[in-house]
Write an enzyme that holds these catalytic residues in place. Structure first.
Site, mmCIF file in Angstrom:
data_model
loop_
_atom_site.group_PDB
_atom_site.id
_atom_site.type_symbol
_atom_site.label_atom_id
_atom_site.label_comp_id
_atom_site.label_asym_id
_atom_site.label_seq_id
_atom_site.Cartn_x
_atom_site.Cartn_y
_atom_site.Cartn_z
ATOM 1 N N ASP A 25 0.507 -1.401 0.193
ATOM 2 C CA ASP A 25 0.505 -0.002 -0.055
ATOM 3 C C ASP A 25 0.756 1.557 -0.025
ATOM 4 O OD1 ASP A 25 -1.902 -2.146 0.220
ATOM 5 O OD2 ASP A 25 -3.191 -1.040 1.788
ATOM 6 N N HIS A 87 -10.804 6.868 1.109
ATOM 7 C CA HIS A 87 -9.372 6.609 1.200
ATOM 8 C C HIS A 87 -9.422 5.580 -0.091
ATOM 9 C CE1 HIS A 87 -9.567 3.880 3.840
ATOM 10 N NE2 HIS A 87 -8.122 3.162 3.075
ATOM 11 N N LYS A 110 -6.869 -4.869 -3.233
ATOM 12 C CA LYS A 110 -7.466 -5.199 -2.035
ATOM 13 C C LYS A 110 -8.519 -4.668 -2.004
ATOM 14 C CE LYS A 110 -3.681 -4.267 0.860
ATOM 15 N NZ LYS A 110 -5.050 -3.089 1.919
ATOM 16 N N CYS A 158 -2.011 -3.046 7.164
ATOM 17 C CA CYS A 158 -2.524 -3.519 6.210
ATOM 18 C C CYS A 158 -0.212 -4.220 6.945
ATOM 19 C CB CYS A 158 -2.292 -3.094 5.312
ATOM 20 S SG CYS A 158 -3.994 -2.227 5.068
#
Ligand code: VGL
Ligand code: ZN
Length: 210
Positions: A25, A87, A110, A158
């Site tokens: 990410d 976001h 994802k 994450c």
């Protein structure tokens, strides 16, 4: 209660042909100061991550990426009953990988169907509670990966979820301590995430000096 254990000193980072480097990410909404869920220090990561990507490629390791990829409305967002500001809405600037990051491998998305996609491996439907795989495990097995090295954002969400899943799935898993940054909603969340990862069997490694 037992006193908190200090996390062990990180080891130098070594890649081999059975390893993969996973960048979690590293997207504008997390890594850019103008992002809607900016993680402090995220903007400092691309140069170090690019150096790691170069090392990984020279060693024959796979380089892969995850991308938080949400619809405009999802129970993941505060506006729809969840925890987070809007976001990484699919297709927007905020969802794009940081422009300074070298992209040298496959990207696993994802959350596309409104799931809570904290782990790069699995997504949980907040309505039904059902968990579905993302395709990351299959990708790693297809490349005969046994060791997974994880860096990116955010340590306490994450990166934590991805690291715990990686260990549970049987990968030898390492986290790059200078290649991650934490949201730290509560002070110390990042440190506690690293402690949880170590307790689960993750090794802490360091990019600097490797
Ligand atoms: C993340 C919060 C919400 C992350 C994703 O990438 O750590 N955190 N969605
Ligand atoms: Zn998200």
């Amino acid at each position: 209660m037992a006193p908190p254990q200090p996390t062990p000193a990180p080891m130098p980072l070594v890649f081999g042909p059975a390893s993969a480097l996973l960048l979690v990410d590293v997207q504008n909404d997390f890594a850019d100061a103008a992002g809607s869920l900016h993680v402090a220090g995220g903007e400092d990561l691309p140069p170090l991550l690019n150096a790691l990507i170069g090392d990984a490629r020279r060693s024959g390791a796979l380089v892969a990426y995850t991308q938080d990829w949400h619809p405009e409305h999802t129970p993941h967002f505060a506006a729809d009953g969840g925890a987070w500001p809007v976001h990484c809405v699919k297709g927007t600037w905020g969802a794009a990988l940081h422009p300074a990051l070298v992209v040298a491998g496959p990207i696993v998305r994802k959350g596309s169907n409104g799931e809570d996609g904290y782990s790069g491996f699995s997504m949980r439907d907040p309505g039904t509670g059902v968990t579905v795989p993302t395709g990351l495990e299959e990708l790693l097995h297809r490349h005969a990966v046994r060791q997974l090295v994880i860096a990116g954002l955010a340590t306490d969400y994450c990166v934590l979820a991805t690291g715990l899943d990686a260990v549970a799935l049987g990968f030898e898993t390492a986290i790059v301590v200078d290649g991650v940054r934490a949201v730290d909603l509560a002070a110390g969340d990042g440190e506690r995430a690293l402690e949880r990862l170590v307790s689960a069997g993750v090794t802490l490694v360091e990019a600097t000096g490797a």
